[in-house]
Design a protein around this motif. Structure first.
Motif, PDB file in Angstrom:
ATOM      1  N   VAL A 149      40.594 -40.772  31.782  1.00 59.31           N
ATOM      2  CA  VAL A 149      40.676 -39.345  31.457  1.00 59.31           C
ATOM      3  C   VAL A 149      39.289 -38.720  31.475  1.00 59.31           C
ATOM      4  O   VAL A 149      39.074 -37.658  32.072  1.00 59.31           O
ATOM      5  N   LEU A 150      38.336 -39.358  30.827  1.00 53.97           N
ATOM      6  CA  LEU A 150      36.973 -38.828  30.786  1.00 53.97           C
ATOM      7  C   LEU A 150      36.333 -38.831  32.173  1.00 53.97           C
ATOM      8  O   LEU A 150      35.614 -37.896  32.534  1.00 53.97           O
ATOM      9  N   ALA A 151      36.606 -39.883  32.949  1.00 53.52           N
ATOM     10  CA  ALA A 151      36.030 -39.960  34.295  1.00 53.52           C
ATOM     11  C   ALA A 151      36.545 -38.835  35.184  1.00 53.52           C
ATOM     12  O   ALA A 151      35.786 -38.239  35.961  1.00 53.52           O
ATOM     13  N   ILE A 152      37.824 -38.512  35.046  1.00 61.49           N
ATOM     14  CA  ILE A 152      38.394 -37.405  35.826  1.00 61.49           C
ATOM     15  C   ILE A 152      37.742 -36.092  35.426  1.00 61.49           C
ATOM     16  O   ILE A 152      37.444 -35.234  36.266  1.00 61.49           O
ATOM     17  N   GLY A 153      37.495 -35.924  34.134  1.00 69.07           N
ATOM     18  CA  GLY A 153      36.851 -34.713  33.657  1.00 69.07           C
ATOM     19  C   GLY A 153      35.430 -34.557  34.160  1.00 69.07           C
ATOM     20  O   GLY A 153      34.965 -33.447  34.420  1.00 69.07           O
ATOM     21  N   VAL A 154      34.728 -35.678  34.321  1.00 74.23           N
ATOM     22  CA  VAL A 154      33.344 -35.634  34.805  1.00 74.23           C
ATOM     23  C   VAL A 154      33.306 -35.294  36.289  1.00 74.23           C
ATOM     24  O   VAL A 154      32.581 -34.397  36.727  1.00 74.23           O
ATOM     25  N   ASN A 155      34.121 -36.009  37.086  1.00 75.12           N
ATOM     26  CA  ASN A 155      34.114 -35.796  38.537  1.00 75.12           C
ATOM     27  C   ASN A 155      35.385 -36.392  39.125  1.00 75.12           C
ATOM     28  O   ASN A 155      35.516 -37.613  39.223  1.00 75.12           O
ATOM     29  N   LYS A 156      36.325 -35.531  39.495  1.00 68.49           N
ATOM     30  CA  LYS A 156      37.611 -36.013  40.015  1.00 68.49           C
ATOM     31  C   LYS A 156      37.437 -36.840  41.287  1.00 68.49           C
ATOM     32  O   LYS A 156      38.095 -37.872  41.470  1.00 68.49           O
ATOM     33  N   ARG A 157      36.572 -36.382  42.174  1.00 70.11           N
ATOM     34  CA  ARG A 157      36.382 -37.078  43.453  1.00 70.11           C
ATOM     35  C   ARG A 157      35.809 -38.469  43.231  1.00 70.11           C
ATOM     36  O   ARG A 157      36.286 -39.449  43.798  1.00 70.11           O
TER      37      ARG A 157
END
Length: 327
Positions: free
Chosen positions: A198-206
Motif C-alpha cells: 500500500v505504501l509503495a503504491i502511494g510513493v510511486n505506482k509505476r
C-alpha cells in the motif's frame, strides 16, 4: 564549497528538521490541551462513562477512518463513504424484518462491499479518476437509499436493539466492533506485506508495479475494504439510533473522515502515514464534537469548527510537504 556555506546549509537542515518534529507534535499536544479545556469547562467530560460514550457515538468514524486511511496511503480517495453508509444501513434495516438481525447485518455489509467493488473496478482496473467515480457514487448511493426508504425506517426488533444498546464488560458492542476493525487494520498495515505494498503504491505506482506488486488488484481490494467498513458503519449507526433516515444517514461524513485522516498525518498524495496517528486524529474530532455538545454549542457552530479544523490540517500537511522537499 566553503566551510561557511556548509555550516549555513547544516543550520537550515537542522531548523527544518526541528519544524517537522514540531509539526508532528501538534496533534498530541492539541488533543491533550483540548481535553484539559473541556475538563475545566464541563464537569461531566472527564468521566469513564462519557469517554466510553465518545467511542460509541463515533464508532462509525473510527471504523471508516481506518479503511479510508489505508486507501489514502495508496494515493486514492473515496468521497462516497457517507452515501455508502446510507444505502447499506437502509438495506440492512429493510432486511431486519424478514431475515432478522444477523441476516440484515450480512445484507448491509454485502451492499457496502458491492459499492466498493464497483468503485474498485472502475478506479483500480479501468483507471478512471477516483474523484469523478466516487462523487458519482456519492449521488447515486444517496438517491438509491432515498428511493428504497422515502420515509425514515425505525423499530428493527429485539436483536438489533440488543446490539445497538447492549454492552460487554462495560463497553458497548458498537465500541467493540470499532476496536476490532481498528485492530485488524493496524495488524494488516504493520505486520503483513499488504501494508508495505500500500505504501509503495502511494510513493510511486509505476515503480511498485515494476517490483512485482499487483497495483490494480491492491487498489481494487482497498476500495472493497472501504465499502465493507462503510457497510459496517451504516449497520452500527442504524442499530444505535434504532432508525434509518435515508436522507440524513451519513450525510457529510466524507468531510469528517477526511478531517480525521488528514489530522492523523496521512498526506493527500499518499505514500506514508501511521494508523496509530489516524486514531489520534479521530479521537481529536470525537472529543471536539463531544465537548462542544456538552457545552451546549449549536450544531451549526460544531460544523464551522470542524471545517476550520480540516483547513488547518490541510495547511499543516502542505507545510510538512514543503519542509520535506527542502531537506
Amino acid at each position: 564549497m566553503s566551510t561557511a556555506t556548509i555550516s549555513v546549509m547544516g543550520k537550515r537542515t537542522d531548523t527544518r528538521s526541528f519544524l517537522l518534529t514540531a509539526i508532528a507534535a501538534v496533534m498530541p499536544v492539541a488533543t491533550v490541551l483540548l481535553m484539559v479545556y473541556f475538563t475545566l469547562n464541563t464537569a461531566s467530560f472527564l468521566t469513564v462513562a462519557n469517554l466510553l460514550t465518545v467511542i460509541t457515538q463515533n464508532a462509525p468514524l473510527f471504523i471508516i477512518s481506518m479503511a479510508f486511511a489505508m486507501l489514502l496511503m495508496a494515493g486514492y480517495v473515496d468521497l462516497s463513504v457517507g452515501s455508502t453508509m446510507a444505502v447499506a444501513g437502509v438495506t440492512g434495516a429493510i432486511a431486519f424484518g424478514p431475515l432478522g438481525f444477523l441476516g440484515g447485518s450480512l445484507v448491509a455489509i454485502t451492499v457496502g462491499a458491492a459499492v466498493g467493488l464497483i468503485n474498485g473496478t472502475l478506479i483500480g482496473y479501468l483507471s478512471i479518476s477516483p474523484i469523478v467515480v466516487t462523487l458519482g457514487m456519492l449521488a447515486a448511493g444517496r438517491g438509491t437509499a432515498m428511493a428504497l426508504a422515502p420515509d425514515p425506517l425505525f423499530g428493527f426488533g429485539e436483536g438489533a436493539q440488543a446490539f445497538g444498546s447492549g454492552d460487554f464488560l462495560g463497553i458497548s458492542y458498537i465500541a467493540w466492533v470499532a476496536i476490532g476493525v481498528a485492530a485488524i487494520c493496524i495488524f494488516i498495515m504493520g505486520t503483513t506485506a499488504v501494508g508495505k505494498h500500500v505504501l509503495a503504491i502511494g510513493v510511486n505506482k509505476r515503480a511498485a508495479f515494476l517490483t512485482g506488486i499487483k497495483v490494480k488488484t491492491t487498489v481494487f481490494a482497498l476500495y472493497i475494504g472501504v465499502g465493507v467498513a462503510a457497510g459496517i458503519a451504516g449497520l452500527v449507526l442504524v442499530t444505535r439510533l434504532d432508525s434509518a433516515p435515508a436522507g440524513t444517514l451519513g450525510s457529510g461524513f466524507e468531510v469528517t473522515v477526511l478531517s480525521a485522516v488528514l489530522l492523523g498525518g496521512i498526506p493527500f498524495t499518499g505514500g506514508r502515514g501511521s494508523l496509530w496517528r489516524v486514531l489520534l486524529g479521530v479521537w481529536f474530532i470525537a472529543v471536539l464534537r463531544n465537548g462542544l455538545t456538552l457545552m451546549n454549542v449549536g450544531s451549526e457552530m460544531v460544523n464551522i469548527v470542524s471545517g476550520i479544523v480540516l483547513i488547518c490540517a490541510a495547511g499543516l500537511e502542505a507545510l510538512r510537504m514543503y519542509l520535506r522537499q527542502k531537506l
